[in-house]
Scaffold this motif. Structure first.
Motif: not given
Length: 362
Positions: A24, A27, A31
């Motif tokens: 995460q 990610v 992002l």
């Protein structure tokens, strides 16, 4: 019968996956990076868009200013075009006025030129007619020749093509006048005056006997008549009584000889003419000669020839043709008639016709 499923042996447990927080985190990091990149891109785009907007605004402002300026220039150009159109209209009006004035000026110059030519033609015609009258009065062709030469020189100085036929006509008339013969009018008039004075002395045909007696009496002093006494040897004249007797004898002898005379009479009226009729006959001949003289002065040669012919006919009809004076008078009349045959002055009809044509403008 119920059977219970047999429990299959369970699969061995999967190996332990990496912890979720790391993934995460990656990610999220990705992002975040993407978001930051997008944000940066958005910021850059916004900035660029703002720059474009500013540029568009500036361009729009410039375009507006240029349009205003263009409108102003267009208005100025329209005003200038209107001024130019007005000026062109004024210039066209002035050009038309100038063209009209030019045409009027050309017409005036042509009229002045025509008037000058017409005045020249009128002056030449008047001068030629006056010269012709002078030639008729004086009997000399010098005035006509001088007038023709002067007219030719004036036409040459004028240098007008429309007067060329007049110049050619003047040249031909000048040649014809130069070849004409001139009659000695003064000498002819003097001979007629002498003949008028001699008319009273011309012997008539009915006075032949008296004329013969007169000739014999005149010759008495030159020759001795028959029976006349001879002068003395010393040259002294005879006595008066003897001379008187001799003259009386001559008169008686002549009268006796004239008592009977035979002669041929072709014109009885010439022999039967009375003394008073002889006076009027001589006066009539004088009048005929005077009329001929006046006709010569007036250049009426036909009338002059007729009067001279009548005088010559009366001279041969009533006067003694054997007398020397009668013969001399007849010779003078014949010579006068011969001179009058060639005394007609040449006319200038061709020149006057050309002048009339030039004056008419053809």
């Amino acid at each position: 019968m119920s059977s219970e499923p047999s429990h299959a042996p369970s699969a061995p447990p999967a190996p332990p996956s990496p912890p979720a927080s790391g993934v995460q985190r990656a990610v999220l990091l990705l992002l975040g990076v993407v978001a930051v990149a997008g944000l940066a891109t958005s910021v850059m785009l916004w900035q660029r868009l703002g720059g474009i907007q500013e540029q568009l605004a500036r361009q729009s402002a410039d375009a507006g200013a240029q349009s205003i300026e263009a409108r102003t220039l267009a208005n100025q150009a329209l005003d200038m075009a209107r001024d130019a159109a007005a000026r062109v209209a004024v210039n066209e009006t002035r050009v038309s006025e100038v063209a009209l004035q030019r045409s009027q000026l050309e017409e005036l110059m042509q009229s002045l030129s025509r008037s000058r030519d017409e005045n020249l033609v009128v002056d030449i015609e008047s001068a030629l007619r006056l010269a012709q009258q002078q030639a008729q009065l004086t009997g000399s062709l010098e005035p006509v020749v001088a007038a023709l030469k002067s007219a030719s020189q004036r036409i040459e100085r004028a240098a007008q093509p429309r007067l060329a036929p007049v110049a050619r006509a003047i040249g031909r008339d000048l040649e014809r006048v130069g070849a004409a013969q001139v009659t000695d009018t003064a000498g002819l008039l003097a001979r007629l005056d002498d003949l008028m004075r001699q008319v009273d002395e011309l012997p008539l045909q009915n006075a032949v006997a008296q004329a013969a007696a007169t000739r014999r009496m005149n010759a008495a002093g030159r020759t001795l008549p028959e029976g006349a006494p001879a002068p003395a040897p010393d040259g002294t004249p005879p006595p008066w009584w003897r001379a008187t007797l001799q003259r009386g004898w001559e008169v008686v002898r002549d009268e006796a000889r004239q008592l009977l005379r035979v002669s041929r009479i072709d014109r009885p009226e010439a022999i039967l003419i009375a003394p008073d009729q002889a006076f009027f006959l001589r006066e009539n001949i004088k009048l005929q000669l005077m009329n001929a003289r006046l006709a010569i002065l007036a250049r009426q040669y036909d009338s002059a020839r007729a009067d001279l012919s009548a005088a010559s006919s009366a001279l041969g009809k009533y006067f003694d043709p054997a007398a020397r004076r009668t013969q001399n008078a007849a010779t003078v009349l014949q010579q006068a008639q011969m001179h009058l045959k060639g005394a007609t002055l040449p006319t200038l009809d061709e020149t006057f016709a050309a002048l009339s044509t030039a004056a008419a403008g053809r």
